[in-house]
Scaffold this motif. Sequence first.
Motif, short mmCIF file in Angstrom:
data_model
loop_
_atom_site.label_atom_id
_atom_site.label_comp_id
_atom_site.label_asym_id
_atom_site.label_seq_id
_atom_site.Cartn_x
_atom_site.Cartn_y
_atom_site.Cartn_z
N LEU A 28 13.37 1.29 0.94
CA LEU A 28 12.15 1.93 0.52
C LEU A 28 12.83 2.89 -0.80
N VAL A 29 12.57 2.66 -2.01
CA VAL A 29 13.04 3.33 -3.41
C VAL A 29 12.12 3.98 -4.24
N ILE A 30 12.36 5.24 -4.40
CA ILE A 30 11.47 6.00 -5.69
C ILE A 30 12.46 5.97 -6.84
N SER A 31 12.33 5.64 -7.83
CA SER A 31 13.29 5.58 -9.05
C SER A 31 12.74 5.94 -10.37
N GLY A 32 13.30 6.82 -11.26
CA GLY A 32 12.80 7.15 -12.24
C GLY A 32 13.80 7.69 -13.37
N PRO A 33 13.58 8.00 -14.53
CA PRO A 33 14.46 8.71 -15.49
C PRO A 33 15.33 9.87 -15.11
N ALA A 34 16.49 10.10 -15.14
CA ALA A 34 17.41 11.19 -14.63
C ALA A 34 16.68 12.54 -15.00
N SER A 35 16.04 12.42 -16.26
CA SER A 35 15.57 13.63 -16.86
C SER A 35 14.31 14.08 -16.12
N PRO A 48 0.84 -1.30 -0.13
CA PRO A 48 -0.09 0.09 -0.03
C PRO A 48 0.80 1.37 -0.06
N ARG A 49 2.08 1.19 0.65
CA ARG A 49 2.88 2.20 0.63
C ARG A 49 3.44 2.57 -0.69
N LEU A 50 3.79 1.52 -1.28
CA LEU A 50 4.38 1.62 -2.62
C LEU A 50 3.49 2.32 -3.62
N HIS A 51 2.28 1.67 -3.61
CA HIS A 51 1.03 2.47 -4.55
C HIS A 51 1.06 3.98 -4.09
N TYR A 52 1.20 4.23 -2.82
CA TYR A 52 0.93 5.62 -2.55
C TYR A 52 2.16 6.69 -2.85
N LEU A 53 3.26 6.03 -2.87
CA LEU A 53 4.48 6.77 -3.23
C LEU A 53 4.34 6.89 -4.95
N SER A 54 4.01 5.83 -5.74
CA SER A 54 4.05 5.96 -6.91
C SER A 54 2.91 6.94 -7.39
N GLU A 55 1.89 6.98 -6.81
CA GLU A 55 0.71 7.82 -7.03
C GLU A 55 1.34 9.17 -6.76
N GLN A 56 1.99 9.53 -5.70
CA GLN A 56 2.36 10.82 -5.09
C GLN A 56 3.55 11.48 -6.01
N SER A 57 4.62 10.56 -6.46
CA SER A 57 5.71 10.91 -7.03
C SER A 57 5.59 10.84 -8.90
N GLY A 58 4.68 9.93 -8.98
CA GLY A 58 4.49 9.70 -10.61
C GLY A 58 5.74 8.89 -10.94
N GLU A 59 6.40 8.25 -10.17
CA GLU A 59 7.42 7.39 -10.37
C GLU A 59 7.48 5.97 -9.96
N THR A 60 8.47 5.24 -10.14
CA THR A 60 8.33 3.82 -9.78
C THR A 60 8.65 3.85 -8.37
N ALA A 61 8.01 2.97 -7.38
CA ALA A 61 8.36 2.69 -6.03
C ALA A 61 8.52 1.40 -5.65
N SER A 62 9.53 1.03 -4.98
CA SER A 62 10.18 -0.08 -4.96
C SER A 62 10.69 -0.38 -3.47
N PHE A 63 10.68 -1.87 -3.00
CA PHE A 63 11.15 -2.10 -1.93
C PHE A 63 12.19 -3.01 -1.98
N TYR A 64 13.47 -2.86 -1.79
CA TYR A 64 14.84 -3.63 -1.77
C TYR A 64 15.24 -4.27 -0.39
N VAL A 65 15.72 -5.61 -0.77
CA VAL A 65 16.29 -6.23 0.43
C VAL A 65 17.89 -6.55 0.05
N ARG A 66 18.53 -6.76 0.92
CA ARG A 66 20.08 -7.12 0.81
C ARG A 66 20.09 -8.52 0.47
N HIS A 67 20.74 -8.99 -0.33
CA HIS A 67 21.01 -10.26 -1.03
C HIS A 67 22.47 -10.68 -1.41
N GLY A 68 23.26 -10.93 -0.20
CA GLY A 68 24.61 -11.16 -0.44
C GLY A 68 25.24 -9.82 -0.85
N ALA A 69 25.98 -10.03 -1.96
CA ALA A 69 26.58 -9.06 -2.72
C ALA A 69 25.82 -8.06 -3.68
#
Length: 244
Positions: free
Chosen positions: A193-200, A95-116
């Motif tokens: 918690l990550v918001i990502s998108g084109p650098a432009s 639900p938080r990812l959906h909210y962040l994507s709506e608010q930012s207009g960008e992709t919202a993700s949740f990352y975890v550490r997986h070794g290297a």
Amino acid sequence: MVKARPRPAVNGVASADRVLTVLTAFQVGDAALSLVELVERTGLIKSTIMRLMVSLENHGFITRMADGRYQLASEIMRLNAVYQEGLDLERHVMPRLHYLSEQSGETASFYVRHGAYRMCQYRVNSSHRLRLNLQPGDMRPMDEAAGAQALRAPYQVGIALEKPYYSCGATDPHAASIALPIYGAQQELMGALVISGPASRLTADTADTLKDVFFDTARELMRSLGFKSAETKPTAVAPGTAAG
């Protein structure tokens, strides 16, 4: 050889609030605590703590060591396993990812550490046609991208951030992202918690306009995961910015 001290001959049932006061006196990194340390941390008198410990030991929550110190016992581990099994992370995160994507207009993700590597565990893609094509389960390196920086952040640094981590061109020359570390009930790092998108589009100025909603959402997510902030707030630390 350490001579075992006799166990205190005390009985009695302590009130629930005092029992919880003693249990929560144990912190991350504590192998065992002495009676003096427990008195200092709880404000309870020695005789009360000794009675509490008898009850807690009888129920498998505490073990009294040969040198008289106390350590958490197997019942704590069992309850933690029950808690972890019952914790539906997706239910808290999505639900938080959906909210962040709506608010930012960008992709919202949740990352975890997986070794290297860092793994995209959950993701809500931007509605824009121009977006980053990653899916849950995809791996990325632990480089200088914002998400990787958040996953490397020590606890005391992570909770004191004044600005989210920001990177541009760290993994992909055309991509930018902002990230915050997410901590759970035991102050353990749950992920980033990550918001990502084109650098432009996701420029440093744009990222700054998202700061408040990003922090509010991250704190709300941590509260839902059982996180409780420390009583003493650490000195604020500004994160480094990765060069593109």
